[in-house]
Design a protein around this motif. Structure first.
Motif, PDB file in Angstrom:
ATOM      1  N   THR A  68       0.843  -1.193   0.000  1.00 42.69           N
ATOM      2  CA  THR A  68       0.000   0.000   0.000  1.00 42.69           C
ATOM      3  C   THR A  68       0.881   1.247   0.000  1.00 42.69           C
ATOM      4  N   LEU A  69       1.992   1.146   0.708  1.00 43.52           N
ATOM      5  CA  LEU A  69       2.949   2.244   0.758  1.00 43.52           C
ATOM      6  C   LEU A  69       3.738   2.318  -0.546  1.00 43.52           C
ATOM      7  N   ASP A  70       4.136   3.503  -0.910  1.00 39.24           N
ATOM      8  CA  ASP A  70       5.012   3.679  -2.060  1.00 39.24           C
ATOM      9  C   ASP A  70       6.350   2.998  -1.788  1.00 39.24           C
ATOM     10  N   PRO A  71       6.990   2.421  -2.815  1.00 42.63           N
ATOM     11  CA  PRO A  71       8.289   1.770  -2.595  1.00 42.63           C
ATOM     12  C   PRO A  71       9.355   2.690  -2.002  1.00 42.63           C
ATOM     13  N   ALA A  72       9.160   4.007  -2.107  1.00 45.60           N
ATOM     14  CA  ALA A  72      10.090   4.920  -1.459  1.00 45.60           C
ATOM     15  C   ALA A  72      10.071   4.752   0.045  1.00 45.60           C
ATOM     16  N   PHE A  73       8.920   4.327   0.583  1.00 43.68           N
ATOM     17  CA  PHE A  73       8.765   4.154   2.020  1.00 43.68           C
ATOM     18  C   PHE A  73       8.839   2.692   2.437  1.00 43.68           C
ATOM     19  N   ALA A  74       8.545   1.789   1.505  1.00 45.35           N
ATOM     20  CA  ALA A  74       8.539   0.350   1.819  1.00 45.35           C
ATOM     21  C   ALA A  74       9.022  -0.432   0.605  1.00 45.35           C
TER      22      ALA A  74
ATOM     23  N   GLY B 271       2.261   5.116  -4.542  1.00 49.21           N
ATOM     24  CA  GLY B 271       1.501   4.784  -3.337  1.00 49.21           C
ATOM     25  C   GLY B 271       1.513   5.883  -2.290  1.00 49.21           C
ATOM     26  N   TRP B 272       0.905   5.597  -1.167  1.00 47.16           N
ATOM     27  CA  TRP B 272       0.815   6.550  -0.067  1.00 47.16           C
ATOM     28  C   TRP B 272       2.102   6.545   0.751  1.00 47.16           C
ATOM     29  N   SER B 273       2.290   7.605   1.493  1.00 49.96           N
ATOM     30  CA  SER B 273       3.414   7.670   2.427  1.00 49.96           C
ATOM     31  C   SER B 273       3.052   6.947   3.717  1.00 49.96           C
ATOM     32  N   THR B 274       4.044   6.658   4.519  1.00 52.82           N
ATOM     33  CA  THR B 274       3.794   6.019   5.815  1.00 52.82           C
ATOM     34  C   THR B 274       2.917   6.906   6.679  1.00 52.82           C
ATOM     35  N   ARG B 275       3.191   8.202   6.676  1.00 50.71           N
ATOM     36  CA  ARG B 275       2.386   9.126   7.487  1.00 50.71           C
ATOM     37  C   ARG B 275       0.928   9.110   7.037  1.00 50.71           C
ATOM     38  N   GLU B 276       0.685   9.107   5.728  1.00 47.59           N
ATOM     39  CA  GLU B 276      -0.690   9.106   5.229  1.00 47.59           C
ATOM     40  C   GLU B 276      -1.419   7.829   5.618  1.00 47.59           C
TER      41      GLU B 276
ATOM     42  N   ALA C 141       8.195   0.585   9.120  1.00 45.90           N
ATOM     43  CA  ALA C 141       6.886   1.073   8.684  1.00 45.90           C
ATOM     44  C   ALA C 141       5.793   0.059   9.010  1.00 45.90           C
ATOM     45  N   ALA C 142       6.065  -1.221   8.761  1.00 47.63           N
ATOM     46  CA  ALA C 142       5.087  -2.271   9.066  1.00 47.63           C
ATOM     47  C   ALA C 142       4.766  -2.293  10.559  1.00 47.63           C
ATOM     48  N   ALA C 143       5.797  -2.214  11.382  1.00 44.17           N
ATOM     49  CA  ALA C 143       5.590  -2.234  12.830  1.00 44.17           C
ATOM     50  C   ALA C 143       4.784  -1.025  13.284  1.00 44.17           C
TER      51      ALA C 143
END
Length: 413
Positions: A312-318, A328-333, A368-370
């Motif tokens: 769900t997160l963008d690969p930049a974040f995950a 995708g969305w950012s971790t914050r979003e 991010a998952a945690a």
């Protein structure tokens, strides 16, 4: 910045008060090492805790108990791993997801675990939360592995909870049950988890965060050369629908941005009982609109299952996931959207498709998952035990969620 004399005196007084009484009644984290405690001030005492970077990894450094080998320990929320990845279509490696997520969760309660936006501490609440380790899953036989996951999950799901065990609940048996949060594993594991949920609650509404639909017909996704090959991380919701595990037309995807074999994929998705919030809609209806769309779809009285694919997160974040999709969305979003689901009757949840081998050295994906599961855990804690009274009574959401919903109403979403 210059202080007036009165301000200096006030700061000094506050500092003296903090030294005398501690900070907000917080107590030091204690641990098992009594012999390693060194008294540095008169009156000190207790035991020395492990540092967050030492010791055996559990989720958020929760107590561990081998729940599948003993039923002596009761719990209200339990974490369990499902290390399975032989249903994936692109990058394998999610069998290491449970251990990776635990590694990424080590510092969650470094400062005490208090969730500031949610105004709650999921590590210190009305009940008990533990880490039950992993379900033993074979890597040689998918059919048997999925049965192991279903049986292991159902064993934990149907036990008496630590809290409110005698209170009537919303399960088919009329009992109050604990909640189980599963660490995946590729997304195929959601099918046996839904089979387990069906035994306890019947057909259920699903909130599915993912970049992919995962409702594809087997002949479209994978070619279905055999019965077992037809069950994979892109078809499990198709089978869940065919098996009657999903409540009619009350499930929703969020974060979708995949390519399709054609427009008919959306028709099939609707046939399986889903509607969608596309990832790009965050640019038009915003976070408040996404939250409202999800809440309106599943409601706040029926039991709901939450399934989160880390892609769900963008690969930049995950980056460490089996089938990454850009845009995708950012971790914050995502964390804000998850918090906006407060008050929904989540009976269980999973987070899947974390493949640590593709992560950076900074452990971006596992952290991010945690953190996403930390929000899920907090929502469950704030809702209270899954008693019939709590689940069907009026629930007042927190200020932040109320504000987001009010914004959505102003936008007429």
């Amino acid at each position: 910045m210059l202080f007036k004399p009165a301000s200096v005196a006030l700061v000094a007084a506050c500092a003296s008060c903090a030294l005398a009484h501690g900070s907000h009644d917080q107590t030091p984290v204690s641990g098992p090492h009594k012999s390693l405690w060194y008294n540095t001030l008169p009156g000190d005492g207790g035991t020395q805790a492990d540092a967050v970077f030492s010791g055996i990894s559990t989720f958020g450094r929760l107590p561990y108990f081998p729940c599948l080998s003993s039923d002596e320990e009761k719990y209200d929320i339990a974490f369990i791993g499902a290390p399975f990845d032989t249903g994936t279509s692109y990058r394998p490696g999610a069998r290491f997801g449970p251990s990776g997520i635990r590694q990424g969760s080590r510092r969650l309660n470094l400062y005490g675990g208090y969730n500031v936006p949610m105004k709650s501490n999921p590590f210190n609440f009305w009940g008990k939360v533990i880490d039950c380790g992993d379900i033993p899953v074979t890597s040689y036989d998918n059919h048997y592995a999925l049965q192991q996951i279903e049986d292991g999950h159902n064993t934990l799901l149907t036990r008496q909870p630590y809290t409110s065990a005698s209170e009537p609940g919303i399960s088919k048996s009329g009992k109050t049950l604990p909640r189980i949060i599963t660490l995946g594993g590729d997304h195929t594991i959601t099918l046996p988890l839904l089979r387990s949920i069906n035994k306890a609650y019947g057909p259920i509404s699903v909130i599915h965060f993912d970049s992919h639909l995962d409702t594809w017909k087997p002949k479209v996704f994978g070619g279905a050369p055999s019965k077992q090959a037809a069950i994979n991380h892109g078809t499990y919701f198709y089978w869940a629908s065919e098996e009657g595990l999903l409540a009619n037309d009350s499930s929703i995807h969020a974060g979708i941005r995949t390519t399709l074999s054609g427009p008919s994929d959306y028709d099939n998705d609707g046939y399986c009982g889903f509607t969608r919030v596309e990832a790009r809609e965050i640019d038009t209806i915003g976070i408040p609109g996404i939250i409202k769309r999800i809440r309106d779809r599943v409601g706040t009285t029926n039991p709901v299952y939450l399934s989160i694919d880390i892609d769900t997160l963008d690969p930049a974040f995950a980056p460490a996931t089996g089938t990454p999709e850009t845009g995708g969305w950012s971790t914050r979003e995502l964390r804000t959207i998850i918090r906006g689901l407060e008050g929904i009757n989540f009976v269980a949840a999973d987070l899947v498709e974390v493949a640590p081998a593709y992560d950076t050295n900074a452990e971006l994906t596992t952290m991010a998952a945690a953190d996403v599961l930390y929000e899920v855990m907090t929502i469950m804690v704030k809702k209270g035990p899954l008693t019939k009274e709590v689940s069907h009574g009026e629930y007042v959401v927190g200020e932040d969620v109320a504000r987001l919903l009010a914004e959505a109403e102003k936008m007429e979403l």
